[in-house]
Design a protein around this motif. Structure first.
Motif, PDB file in Angstrom:
ATOM      1  N   ILE A  38       0.820  -1.206   0.000  1.00  0.00           N
ATOM      2  CA  ILE A  38       0.000   0.000   0.000  1.00  0.00           C
ATOM      3  C   ILE A  38       0.857   1.261   0.000  1.00  0.00           C
ATOM      4  O   ILE A  38       0.518   2.261  -0.639  1.00  0.00           O
ATOM      5  CB  ILE A  38      -0.964  -0.026   1.205  1.00  0.00           C
ATOM      6  N   MET A  39       1.997   1.210   0.674  1.00  0.00           N
ATOM      7  CA  MET A  39       2.847   2.397   0.759  1.00  0.00           C
ATOM      8  C   MET A  39       3.639   2.650  -0.516  1.00  0.00           C
ATOM      9  O   MET A  39       3.959   3.801  -0.836  1.00  0.00           O
ATOM     10  CB  MET A  39       3.799   2.264   1.946  1.00  0.00           C
ATOM     11  N   ARG A  40       3.972   1.612  -1.255  1.00  0.00           N
ATOM     12  CA  ARG A  40       4.824   1.812  -2.427  1.00  0.00           C
ATOM     13  C   ARG A  40       4.032   2.273  -3.649  1.00  0.00           C
ATOM     14  O   ARG A  40       4.606   2.818  -4.594  1.00  0.00           O
ATOM     15  CB  ARG A  40       5.586   0.532  -2.768  1.00  0.00           C
ATOM     16  N   LEU A  41       2.716   2.064  -3.643  1.00  0.00           N
ATOM     17  CA  LEU A  41       1.913   2.410  -4.809  1.00  0.00           C
ATOM     18  C   LEU A  41       1.588   3.902  -4.827  1.00  0.00           C
ATOM     19  O   LEU A  41       1.314   4.489  -3.777  1.00  0.00           O
ATOM     20  CB  LEU A  41       0.612   1.611  -4.821  1.00  0.00           C
ATOM     21  N   PRO A  42       1.568   4.516  -6.000  1.00  0.00           N
ATOM     22  CA  PRO A  42       1.087   5.899  -6.081  1.00  0.00           C
ATOM     23  C   PRO A  42      -0.390   5.945  -5.714  1.00  0.00           C
ATOM     24  O   PRO A  42      -1.117   4.965  -5.896  1.00  0.00           O
ATOM     25  CB  PRO A  42       1.321   6.284  -7.545  1.00  0.00           C
ATOM     26  N   ALA A  43      -0.823   7.069  -5.180  1.00  0.00           N
ATOM     27  CA  ALA A  43      -2.176   7.168  -4.639  1.00  0.00           C
ATOM     28  C   ALA A  43      -3.251   6.818  -5.669  1.00  0.00           C
ATOM     29  O   ALA A  43      -4.245   6.168  -5.347  1.00  0.00           O
ATOM     30  CB  ALA A  43      -2.401   8.577  -4.090  1.00  0.00           C
ATOM     31  N   TYR A  44      -3.048   7.223  -6.925  1.00  0.00           N
ATOM     32  CA  TYR A  44      -4.098   6.974  -7.916  1.00  0.00           C
ATOM     33  C   TYR A  44      -4.295   5.479  -8.161  1.00  0.00           C
ATOM     34  O   TYR A  44      -5.390   5.043  -8.528  1.00  0.00           O
ATOM     35  CB  TYR A  44      -3.793   7.699  -9.235  1.00  0.00           C
ATOM     36  N   GLU A  45      -3.243   4.676  -7.940  1.00  0.00           N
ATOM     37  CA  GLU A  45      -3.399   3.237  -8.094  1.00  0.00           C
ATOM     38  C   GLU A  45      -4.325   2.662  -7.018  1.00  0.00           C
ATOM     39  O   GLU A  45      -5.057   1.699  -7.259  1.00  0.00           O
ATOM     40  CB  GLU A  45      -2.032   2.540  -8.016  1.00  0.00           C
ATOM     41  N   LEU A  46      -4.286   3.247  -5.835  1.00  0.00           N
ATOM     42  CA  LEU A  46      -5.124   2.757  -4.742  1.00  0.00           C
ATOM     43  C   LEU A  46      -6.593   3.099  -4.948  1.00  0.00           C
ATOM     44  O   LEU A  46      -7.457   2.575  -4.245  1.00  0.00           O
ATOM     45  CB  LEU A  46      -4.644   3.340  -3.409  1.00  0.00           C
ATOM     46  N   ARG A  47      -6.871   3.951  -5.936  1.00  0.00           N
ATOM     47  CA  ARG A  47      -8.261   4.268  -6.266  1.00  0.00           C
ATOM     48  C   ARG A  47      -8.797   3.418  -7.413  1.00  0.00           C
ATOM     49  O   ARG A  47      -9.938   3.590  -7.833  1.00  0.00           O
ATOM     50  CB  ARG A  47      -8.387   5.756  -6.606  1.00  0.00           C
ATOM     51  N   ARG A  48      -7.970   2.503  -7.908  1.00  0.00           N
ATOM     52  CA  ARG A  48      -8.457   1.585  -8.925  1.00  0.00           C
ATOM     53  C   ARG A  48      -9.518   0.661  -8.339  1.00  0.00           C
ATOM     54  O   ARG A  48      -9.601   0.469  -7.129  1.00  0.00           O
ATOM     55  CB  ARG A  48      -7.311   0.724  -9.471  1.00  0.00           C
ATOM     56  N   ARG A  49     -10.284   0.044  -9.221  1.00  0.00           N
ATOM     57  CA  ARG A  49     -11.229  -0.960  -8.762  1.00  0.00           C
ATOM     58  C   ARG A  49     -10.451  -2.111  -8.115  1.00  0.00           C
ATOM     59  O   ARG A  49      -9.454  -2.582  -8.658  1.00  0.00           O
ATOM     60  CB  ARG A  49     -12.048  -1.503  -9.936  1.00  0.00           C
ATOM     61  N   LEU A  50     -10.898  -2.530  -6.932  1.00  0.00           N
ATOM     62  CA  LEU A  50     -10.199  -3.567  -6.192  1.00  0.00           C
ATOM     63  C   LEU A  50     -10.717  -4.954  -6.554  1.00  0.00           C
ATOM     64  O   LEU A  50     -11.900  -5.140  -6.858  1.00  0.00           O
ATOM     65  CB  LEU A  50     -10.380  -3.370  -4.693  1.00  0.00           C
TER      66      LEU A  50
END
Length: 376
Positions: A38-50
């Motif tokens: 979670i920490m290594r990913l850019p923020a916009y990636e964490l808003r992708r569909r899970l």
């Protein structure tokens, strides 16, 4: 990849995949790996569909599996045993930041990670296991904290401030100064509420300023850096500006859902397949639900929907794989079968049991003794 490891995130088109094992130990074993992902990913990636996968299970994630993932992970990362958070007091199990969290040299990084994770839960419409105190939500919303906010987390301290406010300090002969002490892990920390506060006495004329300063200190003592790290992580995924349209109670409901299970609302917003509202198994089911305490109702709800929380608008706003999806009870199988759940569709497969006692026995066993997801 080894069976016990938590897999790296996988990208495919606009979907963000997480893979891992279920079980009481997998979160503890792989929590650092989850943190790293979670920490290594850019923020916009964490808003992708899970898309969440529990290794070795049949469940397809159309919403229910990710609800369970957020619920389980939040239970672990917010656990007070890690010394990052603590209960507000012995009668209030809402969480607040623990001033003693500094015993972990990496605590600020962990708070940033938790901020990112909580923002992910809010963005994807998933509930977390435990809520925070109302003052903490107000801090997230950048709202001014008042003396009344102290009451829920420290009633004794609040009552002492009320006494100061309601009485004439000059007539009481109290020697109070613009400074305070508090203890953390056996160490007494001294704090001046204003420059040269040790030398300025509290009087009837300046006590309003004292009450304002001591209120602000009590709500932030020892946790300024931790709160900042949490908010930094949260803001990276969900800009705090987006929250300005909500108040603290609405924010709590969005993160945690409703705490009490309204059985009337639940029954009113349930649909049936191959059963009717008057089928004896359906009548028995609601009789079973009504005789439960709220904790067990929540566990039944989690068994079927993947979370024990109810949306802000009640059961009418339950979500499934393709949008709104009412709680559903379907007649499936034989009376010797156990009930099955389809969390992505909020559906309970309820066999045609022959007696109320048999239905209670089977449902109790399913709720208490099984875990995992059915597949549709």
């Amino acid at each position: 990849m080894r069976q016990h490891s938590f897999a790296v995130a996988v990208y495919q088109h606009s979907i963000l995949y997480f893979k891992g094992n279920r079980g009481k130990s997998w979160l503890k074993i792989n929590l650092y790996i989850i943190y790293f992902q979670i920490m290594r990913l850019p923020a916009y990636e964490l808003r992708r569909r899970l898309y969440i996968i529990f290794r070795g299970e049949e469940g397809l994630d159309y919403g229910g599996v990710s609800r369970e993932w957020f619920f389980l992970l939040s239970h672990e990362v917010l656990n007070p045993m890690y010394c990052l958070f603590e209960y507000a007091n012995k009668n209030n199990y809402s969480l607040q930041i623990n001033p003693a969290s500094y015993v972990n040299p990496d605590h600020l990084l962990y708070f940033k990670f938790i901020g990112r994770f909580i923002a992910m839960a809010l963005y994807h419409g998933r509930f977390i296991y435990s809520g925070f105190t109302m003052p903490f939500y107000k801090r997230m919303l950048n709202k001014k904290l008042t003396m009344k906010d102290i009451e829920s987390i420290d009633p004794e301290f609040y009552n002492s401030l009320v006494w100061i406010k309601d009485n004439n300090i000059d007539e009481c002969g109290l020697e109070m100064w613009f400074s305070v002490d508090f203890e953390v892990l056996g160490q007494v920390i001294h704090h001046e509420l204003k420059p040269a506060g040790d030398k300025e006495r509290v009087t009837e004329a300046n006590k309003e300023q004292y009450l304002q300063l001591v209120t602000q200190w009590r709500m932030t003592r020892g946790i300024e850096e931790q709160t900042s790290a949490f908010l930094d992580g949260f803001n990276e995924v969900v800009p705090l500006e987006w929250l300005k349209y909500f108040d603290e109670r609405e924010l709590e409901l969005m993160l945690c859902g409703m705490q009490e299970v309204d059985v009337d609302d639940w029954q009113r917003n349930t649909i049936y397949r191959h059963y009717t509202r008057t089928s004896k198994q359906v009548v028995w089911f609601w009789q079973f639900v009504r005789q439960m305490d709220n904790e067990k109702r929540a566990r039944l709800l989690q068994f079927v929907t993947g979370t024990c929380r109810v949306p802000v608008g009640g059961f009418a706003e339950l979500m499934g794989s393709n949008g709104p999806q009412r709680f559903c009870i379907e007649k499936v199988g034989k009376d010797t079968w156990l009930p099955r759940s389809h969390t992505c569709f909020n559906r309970l497969d309820l066999p045609p049991y022959k007696s109320y006692e048999q239905l209670c026995e089977k449902l109790n066993f399913a709720i208490e003794e099984t875990e995992g997801f059915g597949q549709e």
